[in-house]
Design a protein around this motif. Sequence first.
Motif, short mmCIF file in Angstrom:
data_model
loop_
_atom_site.label_atom_id
_atom_site.label_comp_id
_atom_site.label_asym_id
_atom_site.label_seq_id
_atom_site.Cartn_x
_atom_site.Cartn_y
_atom_site.Cartn_z
N TYR A 139 53.87 -50.33 -64.43
CA TYR A 139 54.83 -49.70 -65.33
C TYR A 139 54.88 -48.21 -65.02
N PRO A 140 55.59 -47.81 -63.95
CA PRO A 140 55.69 -46.38 -63.65
C PRO A 140 56.32 -45.62 -64.81
N VAL A 141 55.93 -44.36 -64.97
CA VAL A 141 56.51 -43.53 -66.02
C VAL A 141 58.02 -43.46 -65.80
N GLY A 142 58.78 -43.74 -66.85
CA GLY A 142 60.23 -43.70 -66.78
C GLY A 142 60.87 -45.04 -66.54
N ALA A 143 60.09 -46.03 -66.10
CA ALA A 143 60.64 -47.37 -65.88
C ALA A 143 60.76 -48.10 -67.21
N GLU A 144 61.88 -48.74 -67.43
CA GLU A 144 62.09 -49.45 -68.69
C GLU A 144 61.35 -50.77 -68.73
N ARG A 145 61.18 -51.39 -67.57
CA ARG A 145 60.52 -52.69 -67.49
C ARG A 145 59.45 -52.67 -66.41
N GLU A 146 58.71 -53.71 -66.34
CA GLU A 146 57.69 -53.85 -65.31
C GLU A 146 58.32 -53.83 -63.91
N VAL A 147 57.67 -53.13 -63.00
CA VAL A 147 58.12 -53.05 -61.61
C VAL A 147 57.16 -53.85 -60.74
N VAL A 148 57.70 -54.81 -60.02
CA VAL A 148 56.90 -55.65 -59.11
C VAL A 148 57.25 -55.26 -57.68
N GLN A 149 56.27 -54.74 -56.96
CA GLN A 149 56.51 -54.28 -55.59
C GLN A 149 55.63 -55.01 -54.59
N PRO A 150 56.23 -55.53 -53.52
CA PRO A 150 55.39 -56.06 -52.43
C PRO A 150 54.67 -54.92 -51.74
N ILE A 151 53.46 -55.18 -51.31
CA ILE A 151 52.64 -54.14 -50.71
C ILE A 151 51.71 -54.81 -49.70
N LYS A 152 51.09 -54.03 -48.85
CA LYS A 152 50.15 -54.58 -47.88
C LYS A 152 48.78 -53.96 -48.09
N ILE A 153 47.76 -54.81 -48.13
CA ILE A 153 46.38 -54.34 -48.12
C ILE A 153 46.00 -54.16 -46.66
N ASP A 154 45.83 -52.91 -46.24
CA ASP A 154 45.55 -52.63 -44.83
C ASP A 154 44.10 -52.86 -44.46
N ARG A 155 43.19 -52.39 -45.31
CA ARG A 155 41.76 -52.50 -44.97
C ARG A 155 40.91 -52.24 -46.20
N ASP A 156 39.67 -52.68 -46.09
CA ASP A 156 38.64 -52.45 -47.10
C ASP A 156 37.75 -51.34 -46.57
N VAL A 157 37.57 -50.25 -47.36
CA VAL A 157 36.79 -49.11 -46.89
C VAL A 157 35.77 -48.69 -47.93
N GLN A 158 34.77 -47.96 -47.47
CA GLN A 158 33.85 -47.28 -48.37
C GLN A 158 34.36 -45.85 -48.54
N GLY A 159 34.76 -45.50 -49.74
CA GLY A 159 35.30 -44.17 -49.99
C GLY A 159 34.35 -43.32 -50.79
N VAL A 160 34.36 -42.02 -50.53
CA VAL A 160 33.53 -41.07 -51.27
C VAL A 160 34.46 -40.06 -51.94
N ALA A 161 34.32 -39.90 -53.26
CA ALA A 161 35.19 -38.99 -54.00
C ALA A 161 34.45 -38.54 -55.27
N PRO A 162 34.92 -37.46 -55.92
CA PRO A 162 34.29 -37.04 -57.17
C PRO A 162 34.52 -38.06 -58.28
N ASP A 163 33.62 -38.07 -59.27
CA ASP A 163 33.87 -38.89 -60.44
C ASP A 163 34.99 -38.26 -61.27
N LEU A 164 35.28 -38.86 -62.41
CA LEU A 164 36.43 -38.43 -63.21
C LEU A 164 36.36 -36.97 -63.60
N TYR A 165 35.16 -36.46 -63.88
CA TYR A 165 34.99 -35.09 -64.34
C TYR A 165 34.42 -34.16 -63.26
N GLU A 166 34.43 -34.64 -62.03
CA GLU A 166 34.01 -33.85 -60.87
C GLU A 166 32.58 -33.31 -61.01
N LYS A 167 31.70 -34.16 -61.53
CA LYS A 167 30.30 -33.78 -61.68
C LYS A 167 29.44 -34.29 -60.52
N ARG A 168 29.90 -35.34 -59.83
CA ARG A 168 29.11 -35.92 -58.77
C ARG A 168 30.02 -36.65 -57.80
#
Length: 242
Positions: A139-168
């Motif tokens: 449900y993108p912001v501004g969409a009146e109804r549910e949006v169904v989009q075809p997509i491709k899963i390219d790969r499974d990766v191990q990602g490193v990023a900050p947590d929600l509050y950028e503490k770790r």
Amino acid sequence: MRWLWWPILLALGGCSIMIPFSPRPIRASAPAGAAALPPEIARVKQSAVRFSGQAPACFKRIEGTGFVYAPQRVMTAAHVVAGVTRSASVTTDDGDEYPARVVAFDPIIDIAVLYVPDLSVPPLIIADAPPGHAYVLAYPVGAEREVVQPIKIDRDVQGVAPDLYEKRKVTKEVLELSGADISPGSSGAPLVVPGGRVAGMVFASSTDAPNRGYALAAVELLPIANDARDATRPVSTQRCDE
């Protein structure tokens, strides 16, 4: 599986998100009608819901997406509900709105679970899936109804990023996605593979790669999903995602 560091990611919580680029216009309806979808996708699309709530401390009204994974339980991204203390609700694609409360909140992995007592939508099954074709139910912001989009899963990766509050820094198993417009409001959307199972949950897009998105893999979703399957007690949504 390979390692990935996300130098530039855009969390897709809702209308309060600041966008560092000009997004494509958000369509008001799905690019393909339900009749054109594979039967199993058309059957499960009702299990994706829109979340909305008020975060008074940061003067925000937040929107996002979630999906039913157990009776009366909806999973979404933690940054979608962060700081929300009023008017939390989910709305189905037919327009029915139900009060909700947050019963699990994990700012480290970025997952939350809502208890929606009056919701009777069939749950989806969360399970691992290999790279390949899938659908994002959002449900993108501004969409009146549910949006169904075809997509491709390219790969499974191990990602490193900050947590929600950028503490770790946090290592997560993530699915790289391509081929769709992942817009604000899409966080928490289920990534549904042929057969109708949820392989992941959308949580971010790249700011420097068009049509590139990211979803938490099923292995990240399942521990919290199982722990909160019977939860009813409200938990703190902490502070807003800045």
